[in-house]
Design an enzyme around this catalytic site. Structure first.
Site, PDB file in Angstrom:
ATOM      1  N   THR A  41       7.266   1.900  -0.095  1.00  0.00           N
ATOM      2  CA  THR A  41       7.858   0.210  -1.146  1.00  0.00           C
ATOM      3  C   THR A  41       9.716   0.790  -0.727  1.00  0.00           C
ATOM      4  O   THR A  41      10.284  -0.250  -0.500  1.00  0.00           O
ATOM      5  CB  THR A  41       8.237  -0.518  -2.355  1.00  0.00           C
ATOM      6  N   ASN A  70     -13.724  15.809   2.347  1.00  0.00           N
ATOM      7  CA  ASN A  70     -14.574  16.575   1.157  1.00  0.00           C
ATOM      8  C   ASN A  70     -13.517  16.059  -0.813  1.00  0.00           C
ATOM      9  O   ASN A  70     -14.330  16.427  -1.088  1.00  0.00           O
ATOM     10  CB  ASN A  70     -15.118  17.425   1.171  1.00  0.00           C
ATOM     11  N   ASP A 130      -6.364  13.699   1.540  1.00  0.00           N
ATOM     12  CA  ASP A 130      -6.991  14.741   2.212  1.00  0.00           C
ATOM     13  C   ASP A 130      -7.518  14.554   2.700  1.00  0.00           C
ATOM     14  O   ASP A 130      -8.890  13.418   3.808  1.00  0.00           O
ATOM     15  CB  ASP A 130      -6.927  15.922   0.926  1.00  0.00           C
ATOM     16  N   ILE A 131      -8.791  15.836   3.546  1.00  0.00           N
ATOM     17  CA  ILE A 131      -9.761  15.461   4.083  1.00  0.00           C
ATOM     18  C   ILE A 131     -11.046  14.722   3.271  1.00  0.00           C
ATOM     19  O   ILE A 131     -10.767  15.158   2.014  1.00  0.00           O
ATOM     20  CB  ILE A 131      -9.993  17.443   4.494  1.00  0.00           C
ATOM     21  N   ASP A 143      -1.692   7.266 -10.306  1.00  0.00           N
ATOM     22  CA  ASP A 143      -0.861   6.942  -9.579  1.00  0.00           C
ATOM     23  C   ASP A 143      -0.974   9.138  -8.827  1.00  0.00           C
ATOM     24  O   ASP A 143       0.428   9.230  -8.586  1.00  0.00           O
ATOM     25  CB  ASP A 143       0.534   6.328  -9.419  1.00  0.00           C
ATOM     26  N   LEU A 144      -1.873   9.252  -8.147  1.00  0.00           N
ATOM     27  CA  LEU A 144      -2.037  10.413  -7.384  1.00  0.00           C
ATOM     28  C   LEU A 144      -1.037  10.747  -5.624  1.00  0.00           C
ATOM     29  O   LEU A 144      -1.453  11.530  -4.971  1.00  0.00           O
ATOM     30  CB  LEU A 144      -2.753  11.551  -8.198  1.00  0.00           C
ATOM     31  N   LYS A 145      -2.062   9.197  -5.674  1.00  0.00           N
ATOM     32  CA  LYS A 145      -2.226   8.544  -4.119  1.00  0.00           C
ATOM     33  C   LYS A 145      -2.837  10.578  -2.870  1.00  0.00           C
ATOM     34  O   LYS A 145      -2.104  10.490  -2.302  1.00  0.00           O
ATOM     35  CB  LYS A 145      -0.846   8.467  -3.455  1.00  0.00           C
ATOM     36  N   PHE A 146      -4.010   9.907  -3.239  1.00  0.00           N
ATOM     37  CA  PHE A 146      -4.535  11.265  -2.696  1.00  0.00           C
ATOM     38  C   PHE A 146      -4.649  11.096  -0.960  1.00  0.00           C
ATOM     39  O   PHE A 146      -4.774  10.264  -0.503  1.00  0.00           O
ATOM     40  CB  PHE A 146      -5.632  11.823  -3.062  1.00  0.00           C
ATOM     41  N   ARG A 182      11.898  -5.422  -9.352  1.00  0.00           N
ATOM     42  CA  ARG A 182      13.368  -5.682  -9.750  1.00  0.00           C
ATOM     43  C   ARG A 182      13.270  -6.890 -10.317  1.00  0.00           C
ATOM     44  O   ARG A 182      13.120  -7.927  -8.997  1.00  0.00           O
ATOM     45  CB  ARG A 182      13.948  -4.636  -8.335  1.00  0.00           C
ATOM     46  N   ASP A 218       7.672   7.400 -14.826  1.00  0.00           N
ATOM     47  CA  ASP A 218       8.677   8.309 -14.440  1.00  0.00           C
ATOM     48  C   ASP A 218       9.107   9.437 -15.106  1.00  0.00           C
ATOM     49  O   ASP A 218      10.213   8.974 -14.998  1.00  0.00           O
ATOM     50  CB  ASP A 218       8.609   8.066 -13.205  1.00  0.00           C
ATOM     51  N   LYS A 242       1.788   3.621 -15.616  1.00  0.00           N
ATOM     52  CA  LYS A 242       1.401   4.099 -14.405  1.00  0.00           C
ATOM     53  C   LYS A 242       1.896   5.651 -14.937  1.00  0.00           C
ATOM     54  O   LYS A 242       2.806   6.472 -15.534  1.00  0.00           O
ATOM     55  CB  LYS A 242       2.494   3.517 -13.615  1.00  0.00           C
ATOM     56  N   ARG A 295      12.372   1.856 -13.053  1.00  0.00           N
ATOM     57  CA  ARG A 295      13.466   2.273 -14.420  1.00  0.00           C
ATOM     58  C   ARG A 295      14.032   1.188 -15.496  1.00  0.00           C
ATOM     59  O   ARG A 295      14.631   0.914 -16.620  1.00  0.00           O
ATOM     60  CB  ARG A 295      14.723   2.328 -13.257  1.00  0.00           C
TER      61      ARG A 295
END
Length: 235
Positions: free
Chosen positions: A123, A67, A64-65, A59-62, A185, A10, A32, A215
């Protein structure tokens, strides 16, 4: 054991990402790439990290609809990530169409299909927030278990969830379902903005397949030494 550790890159720049990849690739299993790094550097970062010796969990966490999510999955397959994800709350059809599209695209390219996993409940969220702000009436473990079962029925390989919910997921989906646990952690690290955190040793004891650590490693003065300390804590 190191193969179970995924480092969350990140950061904002390719230079930072590659420095961490170089420092940590011999001590962890994968890296990631999330929205922060991907949006700052573009899709080429996946191949860049792979060329530097790092497996990539995208890790883009789609969400959407069906299609749109399916077409996005086709694009991801060609990037070379070994795993990517969607939001389980997008529904069974979205997940099923995405899984089918990813497998079909991988077959066409002649490459192994990446693992596809569903994000259950972030989380950073507490049970109170889930109920009060999103109106979920089930307990958090019950809700996560139900979402995990939907992911499995839709043809996904696993889920992202807190280690605290692993017993519910195993009960719903069995032992072969992949569970990726963020919010990890070490005993010596701060909790930061995570609510449902666990130590790496406890997560593995519960049955996690992969641990996402950010982190405590990436912000350490010496990331490689921090990784060694993390592995020592686990062992």
């Amino acid at each position: 054991m190191r193969e179970k550790i995924i480092v969350a890159l990140d950061v904002d720049t390719q230079q930072e990402a590659l420095a961490l990849t170089t420092a940590l690739r011999d001590h962890v299993g994968a890296f990631k790439v999330g929205l922060q790094l991907y949006n700052n550097t573009g899709p080429g970062i996946v191949k860049t990290i792979a060329d530097a010796g790092g497996k990539v969990f995208l890790d883009l966490k789609f969400h959407d609809i069906p299609n749109t999510a399916a077409r996005a999955a086709e694009a991801v397959v060609g990037l070379g990530a070994f795993m990517f994800n969607v939001h389980a709350s997008g529904g069974k059809k979205m997940m099923a169409d995405t899984a089918a599209a990813a497998k079909k695209r991988a077959e066409k390219l002649g490459i192994p299909a990446p693992l596809l996993i569903g994000v259950t409940v972030l989380t950073s969220m507490s049970e109170e927030e889930l109920q009060d702000e999103l109106g979920v009436t089930r307990s958090l473990p019950e809700h996560v278990g139900a979402l995990a079962r939907q992911c499995q029925q839709a043809g996904l390989d696993g889920v992202v969830a807190s280690a605290r919910e692993i017993p519910w997921i195993r009960k719903a989906c069995g032992e072969d379902f992949v569970i990726v646990t963020p919010g990890i952690r070490p005993a010596w690290a701060a909790g930061d903005d995570q609510s449902r955190i666990v130590t790496p040793k406890d997560a593995l004891k519960q049955g996690a397949d992969y641990l996402v650590v950010g982190r405590p490693l990436t912000k350490a003065e010496d990331p490689a030494e921090a990784a060694k300390r993390l592995l020592a804590e686990i062992e």
